[in-house]
Design a protein around this motif. Structure first.
Motif, PDB file in Angstrom:
ATOM      1  N   ASN A 218      46.485  33.876  32.642  1.00  0.00           N
ATOM      2  CA  ASN A 218      47.748  34.436  33.132  1.00  0.00           C
ATOM      3  C   ASN A 218      47.651  35.907  33.523  1.00  0.00           C
ATOM      4  N   ARG A 219      46.914  36.682  32.745  1.00  0.00           N
ATOM      5  CA  ARG A 219      46.843  38.117  33.004  1.00  0.00           C
ATOM      6  C   ARG A 219      45.589  38.690  32.386  1.00  0.00           C
ATOM      7  N   PHE A 220      45.271  39.913  32.790  1.00  0.00           N
ATOM      8  CA  PHE A 220      44.147  40.626  32.220  1.00  0.00           C
ATOM      9  C   PHE A 220      44.485  41.031  30.791  1.00  0.00           C
ATOM     10  N   LEU A 221      43.623  40.712  29.844  1.00  0.00           N
ATOM     11  CA  LEU A 221      43.815  41.104  28.454  1.00  0.00           C
ATOM     12  C   LEU A 221      42.852  42.228  28.097  1.00  0.00           C
ATOM     13  N   ASP A 222      43.148  42.919  26.987  1.00  0.00           N
ATOM     14  CA  ASP A 222      42.248  43.969  26.517  1.00  0.00           C
ATOM     15  C   ASP A 222      40.855  43.412  26.239  1.00  0.00           C
ATOM     16  N   SER A 223      40.789  42.180  25.764  1.00  0.00           N
ATOM     17  CA  SER A 223      39.491  41.568  25.486  1.00  0.00           C
ATOM     18  C   SER A 223      38.687  41.386  26.769  1.00  0.00           C
ATOM     19  N   ASP A 224      39.352  41.015  27.878  1.00  0.00           N
ATOM     20  CA  ASP A 224      38.658  40.877  29.166  1.00  0.00           C
ATOM     21  C   ASP A 224      38.090  42.219  29.616  1.00  0.00           C
ATOM     22  N   LEU A 225      38.905  43.259  29.488  1.00  0.00           N
ATOM     23  CA  LEU A 225      38.476  44.601  29.893  1.00  0.00           C
ATOM     24  C   LEU A 225      37.330  45.092  29.004  1.00  0.00           C
ATOM     25  N   ALA A 226      37.399  44.792  27.706  1.00  0.00           N
ATOM     26  CA  ALA A 226      36.335  45.214  26.789  1.00  0.00           C
ATOM     27  C   ALA A 226      35.010  44.574  27.174  1.00  0.00           C
ATOM     28  N   ILE A 227      35.040  43.311  27.584  1.00  0.00           N
ATOM     29  CA  ILE A 227      33.811  42.625  27.997  1.00  0.00           C
ATOM     30  C   ILE A 227      33.244  43.269  29.263  1.00  0.00           C
ATOM     31  N   ARG A 243      39.592  33.919  38.149  1.00  0.00           N
ATOM     32  CA  ARG A 243      40.952  33.523  37.751  1.00  0.00           C
ATOM     33  C   ARG A 243      41.008  31.995  37.769  1.00  0.00           C
ATOM     34  N   SER A 244      41.249  31.420  36.625  1.00  0.00           N
ATOM     35  CA  SER A 244      41.206  29.961  36.494  1.00  0.00           C
ATOM     36  C   SER A 244      42.582  29.327  36.668  1.00  0.00           C
ATOM     37  N   LYS A 245      42.592  27.991  36.740  1.00  0.00           N
ATOM     38  CA  LYS A 245      43.814  27.175  36.762  1.00  0.00           C
ATOM     39  C   LYS A 245      44.757  27.558  37.915  1.00  0.00           C
ATOM     40  N   SER A 246      44.194  27.895  39.063  1.00  0.00           N
ATOM     41  CA  SER A 246      45.035  28.328  40.184  1.00  0.00           C
ATOM     42  C   SER A 246      46.029  27.249  40.603  1.00  0.00           C
ATOM     43  N   ASP A 247      45.595  25.988  40.586  1.00  0.00           N
ATOM     44  CA  ASP A 247      46.490  24.915  41.017  1.00  0.00           C
ATOM     45  C   ASP A 247      47.705  24.796  40.098  1.00  0.00           C
ATOM     46  N   GLU A 290      47.710  36.873  46.589  1.00  0.00           N
ATOM     47  CA  GLU A 290      47.909  38.296  46.837  1.00  0.00           C
ATOM     48  C   GLU A 290      48.173  39.057  45.529  1.00  0.00           C
ATOM     49  N   GLU A 291      49.062  38.524  44.710  1.00  0.00           N
ATOM     50  CA  GLU A 291      49.409  39.198  43.453  1.00  0.00           C
ATOM     51  C   GLU A 291      48.235  39.225  42.483  1.00  0.00           C
ATOM     52  N   THR A 292      47.462  38.155  42.464  1.00  0.00           N
ATOM     53  CA  THR A 292      46.300  38.108  41.569  1.00  0.00           C
ATOM     54  C   THR A 292      45.283  39.169  41.940  1.00  0.00           C
ATOM     55  N   ARG A 293      44.967  39.270  43.218  1.00  0.00           N
ATOM     56  CA  ARG A 293      43.972  40.260  43.654  1.00  0.00           C
ATOM     57  C   ARG A 293      44.476  41.680  43.375  1.00  0.00           C
ATOM     58  N   GLN A 294      45.742  41.938  43.668  1.00  0.00           N
ATOM     59  CA  GLN A 294      46.294  43.270  43.424  1.00  0.00           C
ATOM     60  C   GLN A 294      46.299  43.600  41.938  1.00  0.00           C
ATOM     61  N   SER A 295      46.700  42.646  41.116  1.00  0.00           N
ATOM     62  CA  SER A 295      46.793  42.866  39.675  1.00  0.00           C
ATOM     63  C   SER A 295      45.421  43.178  39.083  1.00  0.00           C
ATOM     64  N   VAL A 296      44.420  42.424  39.491  1.00  0.00           N
ATOM     65  CA  VAL A 296      43.067  42.650  38.964  1.00  0.00           C
ATOM     66  C   VAL A 296      42.566  44.036  39.340  1.00  0.00           C
ATOM     67  N   GLN A 297      42.720  44.415  40.609  1.00  0.00           N
ATOM     68  CA  GLN A 297      42.231  45.721  41.040  1.00  0.00           C
ATOM     69  C   GLN A 297      42.981  46.858  40.355  1.00  0.00           C
ATOM     70  N   VAL A 310      37.653  39.275  42.564  1.00  0.00           N
ATOM     71  CA  VAL A 310      38.137  38.243  41.664  1.00  0.00           C
ATOM     72  C   VAL A 310      38.101  36.920  42.422  1.00  0.00           C
ATOM     73  N   HIS A 311      37.521  35.916  41.802  1.00  0.00           N
ATOM     74  CA  HIS A 311      37.392  34.591  42.415  1.00  0.00           C
ATOM     75  C   HIS A 311      38.461  33.682  41.819  1.00  0.00           C
ATOM     76  N   ILE A 312      39.345  33.169  42.691  1.00  0.00           N
ATOM     77  CA  ILE A 312      40.460  32.334  42.240  1.00  0.00           C
ATOM     78  C   ILE A 312      40.060  30.868  42.411  1.00  0.00           C
ATOM     79  N   VAL A 313      40.065  30.121  41.308  1.00  0.00           N
ATOM     80  CA  VAL A 313      39.532  28.758  41.342  1.00  0.00           C
ATOM     81  C   VAL A 313      40.382  27.816  40.491  1.00  0.00           C
TER      82      VAL A 313
END
Length: 370
Positions: A218-227, A243-247, A290-297, A310-313
């Motif tokens: 759903n969103r970037f977590l602190d754990s993702d950023l730490a990795i 980014r998983s579960k796009s469908d 669009e929102e996913t790419r912007q949010s990640v950056q 970010v690869h959306i799949v």
């Protein structure tokens, strides 16, 4: 004198009469005289004892008191020292956690012994590429690994999946394609009680992997950023953001814009409503990407991390890409497989000094086979 004679004779007579008594008392009188004669010596001895007692007892009492005081002060100092050591250790732990979250390079890096131990634990081989899929609990890591291996979730050799975190230890999954040089690893989710965010990377030995795919839901977590911060510190590790579960997300966005009670599976649903849902889904897809790419950056930038694709799949489109089959759900699946394929070829070139190769789709394993 003659006149006094009777008195003298009377006194003499009394003395003679008392003589036997005096003679009887003589021993007692002699003993008393001896005691009186010995009294000064006894008094002197008693005085000597009274003088000697303080000399003997006071130093002993003082020594015992001093020892007790020293022991007490020593115990108090040791207790204070232990308390201070605990306080400092706790402060260092908090500083380390903060540094991990802020992206500051940790002071303690894995030793050569740690590297050897973790490589042995995960059966690392320089003749293969080792790709770890990491991320928060429930982000779909196991389903992703099954899809990139060309397996459905119900395949007997598939990674176990579930709503809750089902991976309790790093699990190794060789790629099933003939002659494939890839080993996939399903890693327990970060941020669970068993694996706190700040120690996730080092404790699990993620520094030994060639590539790490950070899976977000759903969103970037602190754990993702730490990795991602930790990956930046190890030049041998390449990181991908997926980014998983796009469908599922796109479908949910379309449902949110339909009237209450809408059910796409309703056999009595008219064509106009179906068409409207597909329109909402198309618009939701565009907005989601669009929102996913912007949010990640924005997350990367605000945390002082370099921009990254970010690869959306989704798993269905990954399975389709694996079999070179078109999918209406596809977004970045083919591109992701190509990127990972390039990573595989690049690492094998470095490891075996092969001439330059053109990286194909990951599904074409023959191009990086032995």
């Amino acid at each position: 004198m003659l006149q006094a004679a009777p008195v003298v004779l009377a006194a003499a007579s009394e003395m003679l009469a008392a003589a036997p008594a005096m003679l009887a008392a003589a021993p007692e009188m002699l003993a008393t005289a001896e005691m009186l004669a010995a009294a000064p010596a006894a008094a002197a001895a008693a005085q000597a004892i009274l003088v000697a007692v303080p000399v003997i007892l006071i130093p002993a009492i003082t020594a015992a008191w001093w020892k007790e005081r020293c022991d007490r002060e020593k115990a108090e100092k040791e207790a204070a020292k232990a308390a201070e050591a605990f306080r400092r250790a706790n402060e260092e732990k908090l500083v380390t956690e903060r540094k991990w979250l802020e992206g500051v390079r940790p002071e303690c890096r894995p030793s050569e012994k740690d590297m050897v131990r973790m490589k042995a634990k995960y059966l690392y081989s320089p003749n293969f590429l080792h790709l770890a899929v990491v991320g928060s609990s429930g982000s779909g890591k196991s389903s992703f690994i099954n899809a990139v291996r060309g397996l459905s979730n119900d395949d007997p050799t598939a990674a176990r999946t579930g709503i809750v975190e089902t991976t309790n230890a790093v699990t190794r999954y060789p790629d099933p394609r003939p002659n494939s040089r890839i080993i996939w690893y399903d890693v327990p989710g970060a941020g669970t009680p068993n694996v706190p965010d700040w120690q996730y990377f080092n404790d699990l030995g993620l520094y030994i992997f060639d590539c790490i795919i950070v899976l977000i839901d759903n969103r970037f977590l602190d754990s993702d950023l730490a990795i991602l911060r930790a990956c930046r510190q190890f030049t041998n590790v390449e990181a991908f953001i997926v980014r998983s579960k796009s469908d599922q997300h796109i479908n949910n966005m379309a449902y949110d814009r339909m009237p209450r009670g809408f059910d796409l599976g309703d056999p009595d649903l008219d064509n106009e409503t179906r068409s409207r849902f597909q329109q909402m889904k198309s618009e939701g897809r565009r907005r989601f990407i669009e929102e996913t790419r912007q949010s990640v950056q924005l997350n990367l930038e605000s945390n002082n991390l370099s921009p990254k694709t970010v690869h959306i799949v989704c798993k269905d489109a990954l399975l389709a890409a694996f079999g070179n089959t078109p999918s209406p759900k596809a977004i970045d699946e083919a591109e992701l497989l190509n990127y990972v394929g390039e990573c595989v070829v690049r690492r094998l070139q470095l490891g075996h000094e092969k001439p330059a190769l053109t990286a194909p789709l990951l599904a074409r394993s023959s191009d990086y086979a032995t």
